[in-house]
Design a protein around this motif. Sequence first.
Motif, PDB file in Angstrom:
ATOM      1  N   VAL A  59       0.874  -1.340   0.068  1.00  0.00           N
ATOM      2  CA  VAL A  59      -0.033  -0.064  -0.148  1.00  0.00           C
ATOM      3  C   VAL A  59       0.729   1.198  -0.087  1.00  0.00           C
ATOM      4  CG1 VAL A  59      -1.481   1.448   1.364  1.00  0.00           C
ATOM      5  CG2 VAL A  59      -1.869  -1.236   0.981  1.00  0.00           C
ATOM      6  N   VAL A  60       0.705   2.095  -1.135  1.00  0.00           N
ATOM      7  CA  VAL A  60       1.247   3.406  -0.999  1.00  0.00           C
ATOM      8  C   VAL A  60       0.404   4.437  -0.551  1.00  0.00           C
ATOM      9  CG1 VAL A  60       3.128   2.427  -2.486  1.00  0.00           C
ATOM     10  CG2 VAL A  60       1.135   3.387  -3.413  1.00  0.00           C
ATOM     11  N   ARG A  61       1.043   5.818  -0.333  1.00  0.00           N
ATOM     12  CA  ARG A  61      -0.073   7.106   0.181  1.00  0.00           C
ATOM     13  C   ARG A  61       0.619   8.039  -0.448  1.00  0.00           C
ATOM     14  NH1 ARG A  61       0.410   3.559   4.296  1.00  0.00           N
ATOM     15  NH2 ARG A  61      -1.564   3.159   5.562  1.00  0.00           N
ATOM     16  N   PHE A  62      -0.388   8.895  -0.912  1.00  0.00           N
ATOM     17  CA  PHE A  62       0.016  10.229  -1.152  1.00  0.00           C
ATOM     18  C   PHE A  62      -0.560  11.475  -0.365  1.00  0.00           C
ATOM     19  CE2 PHE A  62      -0.506  14.405  -3.539  1.00  0.00           C
ATOM     20  CZ  PHE A  62       0.538  14.577  -3.884  1.00  0.00           C
ATOM     21  N   SER A  63      -0.022  12.036   0.405  1.00  0.00           N
ATOM     22  CA  SER A  63      -0.645  13.179   1.047  1.00  0.00           C
ATOM     23  C   SER A  63      -0.225  14.788   0.730  1.00  0.00           C
ATOM     24  CB  SER A  63      -0.188  12.969   2.767  1.00  0.00           C
ATOM     25  OG  SER A  63      -0.435  11.710   3.150  1.00  0.00           O
ATOM     26  N   CYS A  64      -1.299  15.415   0.813  1.00  0.00           N
ATOM     27  CA  CYS A  64      -1.150  16.764   0.380  1.00  0.00           C
ATOM     28  C   CYS A  64      -1.575  17.658   1.517  1.00  0.00           C
ATOM     29  CB  CYS A  64      -2.222  17.026  -0.901  1.00  0.00           C
ATOM     30  SG  CYS A  64      -1.913  18.726  -1.430  1.00  0.00           S
ATOM     31  N   LEU A  65      -0.747  18.460   1.850  1.00  0.00           N
ATOM     32  CA  LEU A  65      -0.992  19.543   2.727  1.00  0.00           C
ATOM     33  C   LEU A  65      -2.045  20.665   2.322  1.00  0.00           C
ATOM     34  CD1 LEU A  65       2.792  20.076   4.299  1.00  0.00           C
ATOM     35  CD2 LEU A  65       0.883  18.970   5.448  1.00  0.00           C
ATOM     36  N   ILE A  66      -2.906  20.825   3.122  1.00  0.00           N
ATOM     37  CA  ILE A  66      -4.134  21.651   2.625  1.00  0.00           C
ATOM     38  C   ILE A  66      -4.401  22.605   3.624  1.00  0.00           C
ATOM     39  CG2 ILE A  66      -6.515  21.852   1.896  1.00  0.00           C
ATOM     40  CD1 ILE A  66      -6.346  19.048   0.778  1.00  0.00           C
ATOM     41  N   ASN A  67      -4.361  23.760   3.271  1.00  0.00           N
ATOM     42  CA  ASN A  67      -4.571  25.153   4.062  1.00  0.00           C
ATOM     43  C   ASN A  67      -5.949  25.520   3.950  1.00  0.00           C
ATOM     44  OD1 ASN A  67      -4.263  27.179   5.756  1.00  0.00           O
ATOM     45  ND2 ASN A  67      -2.479  28.086   4.941  1.00  0.00           N
ATOM     46  N   PHE A  85      -4.097  23.393   9.003  1.00  0.00           N
ATOM     47  CA  PHE A  85      -3.997  22.583   7.775  1.00  0.00           C
ATOM     48  C   PHE A  85      -4.087  21.151   8.108  1.00  0.00           C
ATOM     49  CE2 PHE A  85       0.253  23.141   9.391  1.00  0.00           C
ATOM     50  CZ  PHE A  85       0.755  21.983   9.209  1.00  0.00           C
ATOM     51  N   VAL A  86      -4.425  20.307   7.095  1.00  0.00           N
ATOM     52  CA  VAL A  86      -4.422  18.898   7.193  1.00  0.00           C
ATOM     53  C   VAL A  86      -3.811  18.346   6.065  1.00  0.00           C
ATOM     54  CG1 VAL A  86      -6.582  18.811   8.635  1.00  0.00           C
ATOM     55  CG2 VAL A  86      -6.820  18.654   6.187  1.00  0.00           C
ATOM     56  N   TYR A  87      -3.367  17.005   5.988  1.00  0.00           N
ATOM     57  CA  TYR A  87      -3.107  16.400   4.803  1.00  0.00           C
ATOM     58  C   TYR A  87      -3.776  14.996   4.700  1.00  0.00           C
ATOM     59  CZ  TYR A  87       0.229  14.986   8.829  1.00  0.00           C
ATOM     60  OH  TYR A  87       0.447  14.530  10.043  1.00  0.00           O
ATOM     61  N   PRO A  88      -4.700  15.045   4.179  1.00  0.00           N
ATOM     62  CA  PRO A  88      -5.656  14.015   3.762  1.00  0.00           C
ATOM     63  C   PRO A  88      -4.628  12.968   2.777  1.00  0.00           C
ATOM     64  CG  PRO A  88      -6.534  15.739   2.586  1.00  0.00           C
ATOM     65  CD  PRO A  88      -5.641  16.422   3.580  1.00  0.00           C
ATOM     66  N   ALA A  89      -5.103  11.730   2.789  1.00  0.00           N
ATOM     67  CA  ALA A  89      -4.118  10.883   2.037  1.00  0.00           C
ATOM     68  C   ALA A  89      -4.998  10.034   0.959  1.00  0.00           C
ATOM     69  CB  ALA A  89      -3.629   9.917   2.668  1.00  0.00           C
ATOM     70  N   ARG A 107      -7.822  10.611 -10.223  1.00  0.00           N
ATOM     71  CA  ARG A 107      -9.191  10.281  -9.583  1.00  0.00           C
ATOM     72  C   ARG A 107      -8.971  10.127  -8.250  1.00  0.00           C
ATOM     73  NH1 ARG A 107     -13.398   9.831 -13.248  1.00  0.00           N
ATOM     74  NH2 ARG A 107     -12.991   9.364 -15.179  1.00  0.00           N
ATOM     75  N   LEU A 108      -7.938   9.464  -7.829  1.00  0.00           N
ATOM     76  CA  LEU A 108      -7.710   9.382  -6.334  1.00  0.00           C
ATOM     77  C   LEU A 108      -7.497  10.523  -5.730  1.00  0.00           C
ATOM     78  CD1 LEU A 108      -5.533   6.022  -6.360  1.00  0.00           C
ATOM     79  CD2 LEU A 108      -7.803   6.366  -5.680  1.00  0.00           C
ATOM     80  N   LEU A 109      -6.806  11.390  -6.221  1.00  0.00           N
ATOM     81  CA  LEU A 109      -6.486  12.815  -5.628  1.00  0.00           C
ATOM     82  C   LEU A 109      -7.791  13.686  -5.352  1.00  0.00           C
ATOM     83  CD1 LEU A 109      -3.153  13.951  -7.321  1.00  0.00           C
ATOM     84  CD2 LEU A 109      -3.406  12.753  -5.174  1.00  0.00           C
ATOM     85  N   LYS A 110      -8.595  13.528  -6.318  1.00  0.00           N
ATOM     86  CA  LYS A 110      -9.774  14.311  -6.457  1.00  0.00           C
ATOM     87  C   LYS A 110     -10.704  13.572  -5.432  1.00  0.00           C
ATOM     88  CE  LYS A 110     -10.342  15.953 -11.387  1.00  0.00           C
ATOM     89  NZ  LYS A 110     -10.903  17.222 -11.098  1.00  0.00           N
ATOM     90  N   LYS A 111     -10.783  12.462  -5.221  1.00  0.00           N
ATOM     91  CA  LYS A 111     -11.572  11.891  -4.094  1.00  0.00           C
ATOM     92  C   LYS A 111     -11.205  12.229  -2.841  1.00  0.00           C
ATOM     93  CE  LYS A 111     -13.261   7.386  -2.728  1.00  0.00           C
ATOM     94  NZ  LYS A 111     -12.689   7.635  -1.118  1.00  0.00           N
ATOM     95  N   ALA A 112      -9.903  12.355  -2.693  1.00  0.00           N
ATOM     96  CA  ALA A 112      -9.286  12.614  -1.157  1.00  0.00           C
ATOM     97  C   ALA A 112      -9.810  14.243  -0.955  1.00  0.00           C
ATOM     98  CB  ALA A 112      -7.909  12.544  -0.873  1.00  0.00           C
ATOM     99  N   ASN A 113      -9.392  14.935  -1.987  1.00  0.00           N
ATOM    100  CA  ASN A 113      -9.924  16.451  -1.912  1.00  0.00           C
ATOM    101  C   ASN A 113     -11.227  16.658  -1.697  1.00  0.00           C
ATOM    102  OD1 ASN A 113      -9.081  19.339  -1.874  1.00  0.00           O
ATOM    103  ND2 ASN A 113      -9.882  19.408  -4.021  1.00  0.00           N
ATOM    104  N   ALA A 114     -12.008  15.948  -2.300  1.00  0.00           N
ATOM    105  CA  ALA A 114     -13.576  16.423  -2.084  1.00  0.00           C
ATOM    106  C   ALA A 114     -14.216  15.818  -0.695  1.00  0.00           C
ATOM    107  CB  ALA A 114     -14.221  15.105  -3.209  1.00  0.00           C
ATOM    108  N   GLU A 115     -13.434  14.827  -0.233  1.00  0.00           N
ATOM    109  CA  GLU A 115     -13.579  14.499   1.179  1.00  0.00           C
ATOM    110  C   GLU A 115     -13.408  15.165   2.276  1.00  0.00           C
ATOM    111  OE1 GLU A 115     -12.148  10.564   1.316  1.00  0.00           O
ATOM    112  OE2 GLU A 115     -13.573   9.659   0.063  1.00  0.00           O
TER     113      GLU A 115
END
Length: 225
Positions: A59-67, A85-89, A107-115
């Motif tokens: 399993v791999v993860r991509f986390s983006c810091l969101i302010n 800020f948070v960093y949803p994965a 699509r994975l990044l869009k899903k994490a951002n939408a949540e």
Amino acid sequence: MAMDDNNLVHRSFFFGPKEKRALRNQLPSSLGPCSTFEVLMACVWKCHTMAFSIDPDEVVRFSCLINIRGKHGFDLPLGYYGNAFVYPASITKAGMLYTYPLEYGIRLLKKANAEMSKEYMKSVADLMVIKGQPLFVQPGNYIVSDLTRVGFGDVDFGLGKKANYGGVARALSIISLCIQFKNRKGEEGNVIPICLPPLVMERFEQELMRMTKEVEPNRLITSML
């Protein structure tokens, strides 16, 4: 994926109009509109995972810091100057990134951002109060902070505007940054600094070059016979 911080190579990769066009040409129209950040991060995440040759079942993860400052619906208390800020994965198996096209990562990044809703932020804050601030998962995790709208290049301390701004000095072992940048040709784009072990960096560069290479359109040759 453990990395020795004393044996890392630092590189900064520029994504200008040519590279962005090559990536967007790989996307189907059914995907809908995508931000430049989503396209670039899906590309870098895929190349980063492939460069480490991670087991397909891992399993791999991509986390983006969101302010959340300035975002609609996220009203912070007046005078609050702490972190916001948070960093949803985005989570998947490495083999899925290997097999599926660039669209899959987007699509994975869009899903994490939408949540990332107001309820999600409150839930994260409550969890940190109850259990303390947890460390982010390191194995198989890749974190990127979007600094494209920070405006470092427009900072003026009274001496006039900058002649040029090259971004922050360097990235960290599992944390990269996405920064606005203008190259020597005057092209506007983004720079992403990355730190990787030497051999991994070589594989990363090869994968990135392959993904951002523009494909010549097929030309119909008509016989004159």
